[in-house]
Design an enzyme around this catalytic site. Structure first.
Site, PDB file in Angstrom:
ATOM      1  CE  LYS A 238      -3.239   2.570   3.006  1.00 47.11           C
ATOM      2  NZ  LYS A 238      -4.124   2.531   4.182  1.00 47.11           N
ATOM      3  CE  LYS A 250      -6.278   8.440   8.359  1.00 44.63           C
ATOM      4  NZ  LYS A 250      -6.929   7.298   9.011  1.00 44.63           N
ATOM      5  CG  ASP A 261      -1.932   5.154   5.075  1.00 46.59           C
ATOM      6  OD1 ASP A 261      -1.800   4.106   5.746  1.00 46.59           O
ATOM      7  OD2 ASP A 261      -3.005   5.483   4.541  1.00 46.59           O
ATOM      8  CG  ASP A 320      -9.705   7.333   7.055  1.00 45.75           C
ATOM      9  OD1 ASP A 320      -8.647   7.294   6.400  1.00 45.75           O
ATOM     10  OD2 ASP A 320      -9.744   7.499   8.294  1.00 45.75           O
ATOM     11  CD  GLU A 322      -6.613   5.302   2.559  1.00 52.57           C
ATOM     12  OE1 GLU A 322      -7.599   5.442   3.303  1.00 52.57           O
ATOM     13  OE2 GLU A 322      -5.495   4.964   2.980  1.00 52.57           O
ATOM     14  NE  ARG A 324     -10.952  -1.117   3.855  1.00 51.77           N
ATOM     15  CZ  ARG A 324     -11.547  -1.287   5.025  1.00 51.77           C
ATOM     16  NH1 ARG A 324     -12.737  -1.847   5.100  1.00 51.77           N
ATOM     17  NH2 ARG A 324     -10.953  -0.911   6.145  1.00 51.77           N
TER      18      ARG A 324
HETATM   19  N1  BES Z   1      -4.304   4.284   7.038  1.00 44.73           N
HETATM   20  C1  BES Z   1      -5.459   3.987   7.779  1.00 44.73           C
HETATM   21  C2  BES Z   1      -5.245   2.898   8.802  1.00 44.73           C
HETATM   22  C3  BES Z   1      -4.381   3.182   9.975  1.00 44.73           C
HETATM   23  C4  BES Z   1      -4.784   4.063  10.949  1.00 44.73           C
HETATM   24  C5  BES Z   1      -3.231   2.477  10.134  1.00 44.73           C
HETATM   25  C6  BES Z   1      -4.003   4.270  12.038  1.00 44.73           C
HETATM   26  C7  BES Z   1      -2.454   2.672  11.222  1.00 44.73           C
HETATM   27  C8  BES Z   1      -2.841   3.574  12.186  1.00 44.73           C
HETATM   28  C9  BES Z   1      -6.591   3.529   6.868  1.00 44.73           C
HETATM   29  O1  BES Z   1      -6.596   4.045   5.606  1.00 44.73           O
HETATM   30  C10 BES Z   1      -7.861   3.894   7.573  1.00 44.73           C
HETATM   31  O2  BES Z   1      -8.031   5.040   7.857  1.00 44.73           O
HETATM   32  N2  BES Z   1      -8.713   2.927   7.854  1.00 44.73           N
HETATM   33  C11 BES Z   1      -9.936   3.173   8.550  1.00 44.73           C
HETATM   34  C12 BES Z   1     -10.996   2.315   7.923  1.00 44.73           C
HETATM   35  C13 BES Z   1     -12.395   2.615   8.389  1.00 44.73           C
HETATM   36  C14 BES Z   1     -12.831   3.974   7.902  1.00 44.73           C
HETATM   37  C15 BES Z   1     -13.325   1.552   7.896  1.00 44.73           C
HETATM   38  C16 BES Z   1      -9.745   2.796  10.016  1.00 44.73           C
HETATM   39  O3  BES Z   1      -9.102   1.800  10.295  1.00 44.73           O
HETATM   40  O4  BES Z   1     -10.238   3.523  10.864  1.00 44.73           O
HETATM   41 ZN    ZN Z   2      -4.733   4.635   4.826  1.00 41.41          ZN
HETATM   42 ZN    ZN Z   3      -7.569   5.917   5.458  1.00 45.26          ZN
END
Ligand code: BES
Ligand code: ZN
Ligand code: ZN
Length: 472
Positions: A238, A250, A261, A320, A322, A324
């Site tokens: 990713k 966020k 990220d 957020d 994104e 996947r």
């Molecule tokens: N990059 C983040 C995941 C992340 C957050 C990794 C904090 C490490 C630390 C990802 O893109 C994300 O924001 N995922 C969301 C998904 C949700 C909106 C379904 C998450 O995990 O909150």
């Molecule tokens: Zn992310």
């Molecule tokens: Zn995200």
């Protein structure tokens, strides 16, 4: 950051002043000279992890250092010894001095870890500082050690650190492309980039959709290496150069570390470096979707319905989620080439962190045996890079059902790391053995051998596994 330099903390040969660091056991069994043993006992030296005992010559110069480690001989032991040795010398003296690590009792692999740990402790990210952090104690690698292997491990880990630590203003999708091109060039490889808008929109609609909100255009980066007769191994990482969360923005505290990220991409580059330098007999295919998840009038929206390379339609639950999306199109493409095995690394969910904390990557696989094998190996004395198996629990798949599309990208419900992995699985070919690592790619506190900031999690474990699986 448009070019990568490999970190080399080692000296090719000894300096005028050379100090051997001898690793000894807690019972001081290997010390034959009674006077030294008595002195150690008098001063309460028990050769504990990172404890050192310098021995001086008649001019009061240090001629030798004895040092202790933990039972398993860890990178952290070496980091502690590094710090202790550094504290013994003035900067001017460090410039003239070299060190080596030896032991009468330790196995080669245990000593190798100490060499690597010393190298990892030498790293710090001071590229943006006017006053660079001072002189480091420098190690000469012992003659009976595998220099290439030690150096490659340190290079791979520090590549991950450098890539993750570089802030997003200097590492957008274009700079990541340049960095990967520079890395590939060092390996005599060329990188193929797909970034033409109409082409990306048609062939990789989700990479296009996620990236289109940013002035810094999305792209898919690709390179291959190795004999085409070997088994095909694909790595996917990713590469979200910055994740604002998009329109489902966020909170500021969560956004603060989101330069990391692209940590999955960094892991894939580091792992490729290990595979190529140490000549693992595989046909390697590396794929990195690189985007910035931004907010603008062009940004994709929650409730948008996206086309995908596979043909499945996806309802966007939250912008957020994104990672996947860009991975899904990449996995589809990867599977079209029918690899034997596919491994992806991604900083995919906050939920994996809630389940496992910062240090343990969540590991998912469509092959349970493989997942267990990797978890066991990762925690072994030789590897010391633990990962933890989480379930690809089929019954939860229905949570991803959408009223308006074939699937939705997020659930907003529980088991978020599993939900993300189940979403990715929809885009995998069942015949391909698949391992997905949900990583943090960041060291939160800083440990000896592991400075605060960008960090590898699970990369060495996966290399150890690949060595077992593919080495002839
Ligand atoms: N990059 C983040 C995941 C992340 C957050 C990794 C904090 C490490 C630390 C990802 O893109 C994300 O924001 N995922 C969301 C998904 C949700 C909106 C379904 C998450 O995990 O909150
Ligand atoms: Zn992310
Ligand atoms: Zn995200």
């Amino acid at each position: 950051m448009s070019s990568v330099t490999l970190f080399n903390p080692y000296l090719a040969k000894s300096r005028k002043c050379h100090v051997e660091i001898e690793i000894i056991d807690h019972k001081l069994g290997s010390i034959k000279e009674k006077s030294i043993k008595d002195a150690m006992k008098d001063r309460g030296f028990e050769a504990k992890s990172g404890q050192i005992f310098p021995v001086y010559d008649k001019d009061q110069d240090i001629k030798k250092i004895y040092a202790g480690i933990s039972d398993a001989s860890s990178y952290e032991d070496a980091g502690k010894i590094f710090n202790a040795a550094k504290g013994l010398f003035a900067e001017s003296a460090l410039k003239k001095t070299s060190f080596s690590i030896a032991s009468k009792t330790l196995k080669k692999a245990a000593l190798e870890r100490l060499h690597i740990g010393w190298g990892l402790a030498s790293y710090n990210f001071d590229r943006y500082k006017q006053n660079k952090n001072g002189e480091k104690p420098k190690l000469v690698i012992a003659k009976d050690q595998n220099t290439k292997r030690i150096q490659t491990y340190v290079e791979a880990v520090c590549l991950v650190r450098d890539l993750v630590n570089t802030p997003a203003n200097d590492l957008g999708p274009e700079e990541l492309e340049k960095a990967i091109k520079s890395f590939a060039k060092n390996h005599d490889l060329t990188v193929k980039t797909i970034k033409d808008k109409p082409l990306l929109e048609k062939k990789f609609p989700m990479i296009y959709a996620v990236g289109k909100g940013s002035a810094r255009g999305p792209r898919l980066l690709e390179f291959t290496w190795g004999d085409t007769k070997n088994l095909k191994l694909t790595l996917v990482g990713k590469g979200v150069c910055f994740d604002t969360g998009g329109l489902d923005i966020k909170p500021s505290s969560a956004m603060l570390t989101m330069k990391k990220d692209m940590g999955g991409a960094a892991h894939v580059i580091g792992l490729s470096h290990l595979i190529m330098n140490l000549k693992l007999p595989v046909r390697l295919h590396v794929l990195i979707p690189a985007v910035e998840n931004s907010i603008s009038g062009d940004a994709y929206r929650p409730s948008d319905i996206l086309q995908t390379r596979k043909g499945i339609t996806v309802e966007v639950g939250n912008t957020d989620a994104e990672g996947r999306l860009i991975l899904a199109d990449t996995l589809t493409y990867a599977c079209e080439k029918k690899p034997k095995m596919l491994i992806d690394f991604a900083t995919l969910t906050g939920a994996a962190r809630i389940a496992l904390g910062f240090d343990l990557p969540g590991l998912f696989s469509n092959n349970e045996k493989t997942a267990r094998k990797i978890q066991d190996l990762s925690a072994s004395e030789d590897v010391q890079d633990p990962v933890w198996n989480l379930p690809l629990w089929k019954p939860y798949r229905k949570e991803l059902d959408s009223h308006v599309a074939d699937i939705r990208s997020s659930t907003g419900g529980s088991a978020g790391a599993t939900a993300a992995a189940l979403f990715l699985q929809e885009f995998m070919d069942k015949s391909v053995e698949w391992v997905h690592l949900d990583v943090y790619a960041w060291e939160q506190n800083g440990k000896p051998s592991r400075p605060k900031g960008g960090a590898d999690t699970g990369m060495r474990a996966m290399y150890a596994f690949l060595e077992e699986r593919f080495k002839k």
